[in-house]
Design a protein around this motif. Structure first.
Motif, PDB file in Angstrom:
ATOM      1  N   LEU A 167       0.849  -1.189   0.000  1.00  0.00           N
ATOM      2  CA  LEU A 167       0.000   0.000   0.000  1.00  0.00           C
ATOM      3  C   LEU A 167       0.881   1.235   0.000  1.00  0.00           C
ATOM      4  O   LEU A 167       1.871   1.308   0.731  1.00  0.00           O
ATOM      5  CB  LEU A 167      -0.886   0.011   1.249  1.00  0.00           C
ATOM      6  N   ILE A 168       0.537   2.212  -0.845  1.00  0.00           N
ATOM      7  CA  ILE A 168       1.206   3.512  -0.763  1.00  0.00           C
ATOM      8  C   ILE A 168       0.150   4.579  -0.452  1.00  0.00           C
ATOM      9  O   ILE A 168      -0.962   4.564  -0.990  1.00  0.00           O
ATOM     10  CB  ILE A 168       1.993   3.867  -2.038  1.00  0.00           C
ATOM     11  N   LEU A 191      -9.358   4.342  -4.150  1.00  0.00           N
ATOM     12  CA  LEU A 191      -8.244   3.590  -4.724  1.00  0.00           C
ATOM     13  C   LEU A 191      -7.874   4.129  -6.101  1.00  0.00           C
ATOM     14  O   LEU A 191      -8.751   4.500  -6.908  1.00  0.00           O
ATOM     15  CB  LEU A 191      -8.607   2.113  -4.847  1.00  0.00           C
ATOM     16  N   ILE A 192      -6.581   4.166  -6.348  1.00  0.00           N
ATOM     17  CA  ILE A 192      -6.058   4.561  -7.658  1.00  0.00           C
ATOM     18  C   ILE A 192      -5.378   3.336  -8.247  1.00  0.00           C
ATOM     19  O   ILE A 192      -4.472   2.755  -7.634  1.00  0.00           O
ATOM     20  CB  ILE A 192      -5.052   5.718  -7.533  1.00  0.00           C
ATOM     21  N   ALA A 193      -5.831   2.909  -9.408  1.00  0.00           N
ATOM     22  CA  ALA A 193      -5.277   1.696 -10.016  1.00  0.00           C
ATOM     23  C   ALA A 193      -5.450   1.748 -11.525  1.00  0.00           C
ATOM     24  O   ALA A 193      -6.398   2.356 -12.039  1.00  0.00           O
ATOM     25  CB  ALA A 193      -5.956   0.451  -9.455  1.00  0.00           C
ATOM     26  N   ALA A 194      -4.529   1.109 -12.231  1.00  0.00           N
ATOM     27  CA  ALA A 194      -4.649   1.015 -13.689  1.00  0.00           C
ATOM     28  C   ALA A 194      -5.835   0.137 -14.040  1.00  0.00           C
ATOM     29  O   ALA A 194      -6.161  -0.813 -13.318  1.00  0.00           O
ATOM     30  CB  ALA A 194      -3.370   0.440 -14.284  1.00  0.00           C
ATOM     31  N   ILE A 229       0.099   6.880 -11.194  1.00  0.00           N
ATOM     32  CA  ILE A 229      -0.559   6.464  -9.951  1.00  0.00           C
ATOM     33  C   ILE A 229       0.225   6.982  -8.747  1.00  0.00           C
ATOM     34  O   ILE A 229      -0.333   7.545  -7.797  1.00  0.00           O
ATOM     35  CB  ILE A 229      -0.686   4.928  -9.904  1.00  0.00           C
ATOM     36  N   ILE A 230       1.529   6.805  -8.766  1.00  0.00           N
ATOM     37  CA  ILE A 230       2.383   7.251  -7.659  1.00  0.00           C
ATOM     38  C   ILE A 230       2.300   8.762  -7.479  1.00  0.00           C
ATOM     39  O   ILE A 230       2.196   9.264  -6.347  1.00  0.00           O
ATOM     40  CB  ILE A 230       3.835   6.792  -7.903  1.00  0.00           C
ATOM     41  N   GLY A 238      -5.697   9.899  -3.300  1.00  0.00           N
ATOM     42  CA  GLY A 238      -6.152   8.538  -3.056  1.00  0.00           C
ATOM     43  C   GLY A 238      -5.001   7.680  -2.599  1.00  0.00           C
ATOM     44  O   GLY A 238      -3.887   8.164  -2.356  1.00  0.00           O
ATOM     45  N   VAL A 239      -5.267   6.387  -2.443  1.00  0.00           N
ATOM     46  CA  VAL A 239      -4.233   5.428  -2.064  1.00  0.00           C
ATOM     47  C   VAL A 239      -4.130   4.393  -3.174  1.00  0.00           C
ATOM     48  O   VAL A 239      -5.008   4.291  -4.033  1.00  0.00           O
ATOM     49  CB  VAL A 239      -4.559   4.760  -0.714  1.00  0.00           C
ATOM     50  N   ALA A 240      -3.064   3.612  -3.146  1.00  0.00           N
ATOM     51  CA  ALA A 240      -2.874   2.633  -4.221  1.00  0.00           C
ATOM     52  C   ALA A 240      -2.153   1.401  -3.700  1.00  0.00           C
ATOM     53  O   ALA A 240      -1.396   1.464  -2.724  1.00  0.00           O
ATOM     54  CB  ALA A 240      -2.089   3.260  -5.370  1.00  0.00           C
TER      55      ALA A 240
END
Length: 292
Positions: A167-168, A191-194, A229-230, A238-240
């Motif tokens: 988790l970041i 959440l942030i995701a591809a 995303i980072i 958000g978090v990822a």
């Protein structure tokens, strides 16, 4: 005229002695002399002045010697090259890779191949996992370092490393100080995701991780690139969940935390099973020497 006749001529031009030249070519002198006469007849040019005591190159012979040496050197180089290409020691290798492999795996592969096969021209292409699958299928890439895909029987694969998700979060986020984070803690997070169309393996791993705890993830942002995303997490948007291999240099505003029972996934070297490029086979053989 062929290379055999050129070698006869060069032997005599370098020794200027019929007996020595014939011996170099593993022949007796009479048939060797007939070969030299046949060469001059075929060319219609006198290459040597000879008498009972001396053999001397004519001006045309001196020029022909230089040309023959060049032709023979080129022919010998071509023979060596074709063997090197067949052994995967020369040629071209188009290697695709995802950013997950860019920091640790790809540099080691490049060094290994460069040291073992310096005459292989290596073309590197950083691509999204979804693009890599298509480029391999279309033979626009010879091989690739990407995420493992068990549903790709058309690919030959070798496991290189096993990665896991972490988790970041922004350094100000409440989870930044957590010792470990479980899926329940993500229930109310953005959440942030591809998207799954770009990175199906990662997206499936994130979804399965949340679903195992009865959580329906809220994907607020879906950029295609992990670097994006980072950056978005760095802005507190958000978090990822990202691969651990990308967590070594996140910057001061981002903290990575381990997950409870984190999802793991394979990073593999793959190539089409039908590939005829000898450099691909050489690469697969070389990676046996590496540990990641």
């Amino acid at each position: 005229m062929d290379t055999r006749h050129m070698r006869y001529f060069v032997a005599l031009a370098e020794t200027l002695h019929f007996g020595q030249a014939a011996a170099r070519m593993n022949m007796s002198q009479p048939p060797f002399s007939r070969q030299i006469a046949a060469i001059e007849k075929a060319l219609g040019v006198r290459l040597f002045e000879r008498n009972s005591r001396n053999v001397v190159l004519t001006t045309a012979g001196k020029h022909f010697l230089n040309d023959c040496r060049s032709v023979l050197a080129g022919f010998e180089a071509a023979c060596r090259d074709v063997q090197l290409v067949a052994n995967g020691a020369k040629g071209e290798l188009r290697l695709g890779f995802t950013m997950y492999a860019a920091q640790g795996i790809v540099p080691k592969l490049v060094r290994l191949l460069s040291d073992a096969a310096p005459d292989v021209r290596l073309v590197l292409e950083e691509r999204l996992p979804s693009d890599i699958d298509e480029l391999l299928l279309e033979a626009r890439l010879d091989a690739a370092v990407t995420l493992g895909n068990p549903t790709a029987p058309h690919l030959r694969t070798r496991l290189l490393a096993r990665d896991r998700l972490r988790l970041i979060v922004h350094s100000d986020h409440p989870l930044a100080s957590a010792e470990k984070v479980g899926a329940q803690a993500l229930a109310s997070e953005r959440l942030i995701a591809a998207p799954a169309s770009v990175v199906p393996t990662l997206r499936s791993a994130i979804g399965a991780y949340c679903a195992a705890d009865g959580i329906v993830p809220h994907f607020a942002l879906e950029p295609r690139l992990q670097h994006t995303i980072i950056r978005l997490v760095g802005e507190g948007l958000g978090v990822a969940l990202i691969p651990q291999s990308l967590c070594s240099d996140l910057g001061e505003t981002i903290v990575s935390r381990p997950l409870i029972d984190p999802p793991e996934f394979d990073v593999v070297l793959c190539a089409p099973t039908a590939s005829k490029n000898p450099a691909v086979a050489r690469l697969f053989e070389l990676v046996k020497q590496l540990s990641f």
